[in-house]
Design a protein around this motif. Structure first.
Motif, PDB file in Angstrom:
ATOM      1  N   LEU A  18       0.839  -1.265   0.080  1.00  0.00           N
ATOM      2  CA  LEU A  18      -0.049  -0.087   0.079  1.00  0.00           C
ATOM      3  C   LEU A  18       0.856   1.190   0.032  1.00  0.00           C
ATOM      4  N   ASP A  19       2.019   1.062  -0.612  1.00  0.00           N
ATOM      5  CA  ASP A  19       2.781   2.583  -1.006  1.00  0.00           C
ATOM      6  C   ASP A  19       2.040   2.930  -2.273  1.00  0.00           C
ATOM      7  N   VAL A  20       1.958   4.278  -2.460  1.00  0.00           N
ATOM      8  CA  VAL A  20       1.188   5.122  -3.420  1.00  0.00           C
ATOM      9  C   VAL A  20       2.150   5.914  -4.393  1.00  0.00           C
ATOM     10  N   ALA A 103       5.994  -3.390  -6.708  1.00  0.00           N
ATOM     11  CA  ALA A 103       6.932  -2.614  -5.543  1.00  0.00           C
ATOM     12  C   ALA A 103       7.156  -1.455  -6.095  1.00  0.00           C
ATOM     13  N   PRO A 104       7.810  -0.312  -5.407  1.00  0.00           N
ATOM     14  CA  PRO A 104       7.940   0.982  -5.732  1.00  0.00           C
ATOM     15  C   PRO A 104       8.734   0.931  -7.074  1.00  0.00           C
ATOM     16  N   MET A 105       8.821   1.894  -7.924  1.00  0.00           N
ATOM     17  CA  MET A 105       9.712   1.553  -9.006  1.00  0.00           C
ATOM     18  C   MET A 105      10.100   2.874  -9.718  1.00  0.00           C
ATOM     19  N   PRO A 106      10.835   3.207 -10.347  1.00  0.00           N
ATOM     20  CA  PRO A 106      11.124   4.358 -11.017  1.00  0.00           C
ATOM     21  C   PRO A 106       9.914   4.497 -12.276  1.00  0.00           C
ATOM     22  N   VAL A 118       6.836  10.555  -5.936  1.00  0.00           N
ATOM     23  CA  VAL A 118       7.111   9.674  -4.863  1.00  0.00           C
ATOM     24  C   VAL A 118       6.395   8.886  -4.300  1.00  0.00           C
ATOM     25  N   TRP A 119       7.029   7.961  -3.879  1.00  0.00           N
ATOM     26  CA  TRP A 119       6.040   6.775  -3.451  1.00  0.00           C
ATOM     27  C   TRP A 119       6.134   6.939  -1.683  1.00  0.00           C
ATOM     28  N   LEU A 120       4.889   6.947  -1.291  1.00  0.00           N
ATOM     29  CA  LEU A 120       4.523   7.150  -0.006  1.00  0.00           C
ATOM     30  C   LEU A 120       3.487   6.064   0.683  1.00  0.00           C
ATOM     31  N   PRO A 121       3.614   5.771   1.877  1.00  0.00           N
ATOM     32  CA  PRO A 121       2.408   5.081   2.491  1.00  0.00           C
ATOM     33  C   PRO A 121       1.116   5.626   2.206  1.00  0.00           C
ATOM     34  N   TRP A 122       0.154   4.767   1.979  1.00  0.00           N
ATOM     35  CA  TRP A 122      -1.290   5.438   1.584  1.00  0.00           C
ATOM     36  C   TRP A 122      -1.782   6.460   2.619  1.00  0.00           C
TER      37      TRP A 122
END
Length: 157
Positions: A18-20, A103-106, A118-122
């Motif tokens: 749940l990273d967004v 997963a978080p990716m470029p 940016v990838w952040l927690p929801w």
């Protein structure tokens, strides 16, 4: 002048943890959001969502599976963006979609549209976005992700 349609998509890109993904608008630095964009012509809204995702991030919706959240938000268009719509148009219908990536990716941003990502927690992401409907969509993510069937893109044949 070609006016924007008052039909748009909001695409929440998230991971199983749940990273967004949030992207920062070039025309309004400091305004963070999920992927958004207006429908073009008569394209189906799922096609709008896939197109906007590709244009704004370089991600392929078909590689990860696009989920139609069956949610439409109607909101008043911000006055500083109304000139993009036909005279008298004051409201937009926003259709919400989701895409779960592993997963978080470029990502590859459209430089004319976005400055940074940016990838952040929801929950942190929900507090950073400027749009109330975007914040509400992010706050619904834990329940939606828990209820979502395990979907994977179809294998190429």
């Amino acid at each position: 002048m070609n006016y924007k349609q008052p039909q748009s998509v909001l695409v929440v890109v998230y991971t199983p943890a749940l990273d967004v993904l949030l992207i920062e608008r070039a025309d309004r630095p400091g305004f963070w959001q999920s992927v958004t964009g207006s429908r073009e012509g008569t394209e189906p809204l799922a096609e709008t969502a896939a197109r906007e995702l590709g244009e704004e991030t370089g991600l392929d919706a078909h590689a990860y599976g696009l989920q139609d959240w069956q949610l439409t938000n109607r909101y008043e268009i911000y006055p500083h963006w109304r000139h993009r719509y036909a005279p008298g148009v004051t409201h937009n219908d926003e259709h919400v979609f989701g895409v779960c990536v592993p997963a978080p990716m470029p990502v590859t941003l459209a430089p004319a549209e976005h400055l940074n990502y940016v990838w952040l927690p929801w929950d942190i992401a929900a507090n950073r976005v400027f749009s109330p409907s975007n914040a509400a969509a992010l706050r619904s993510l834990p329940a939606r992700a828990a209820d979502a069937p395990a979907t994977r893109p179809a294998a190429a044949t």
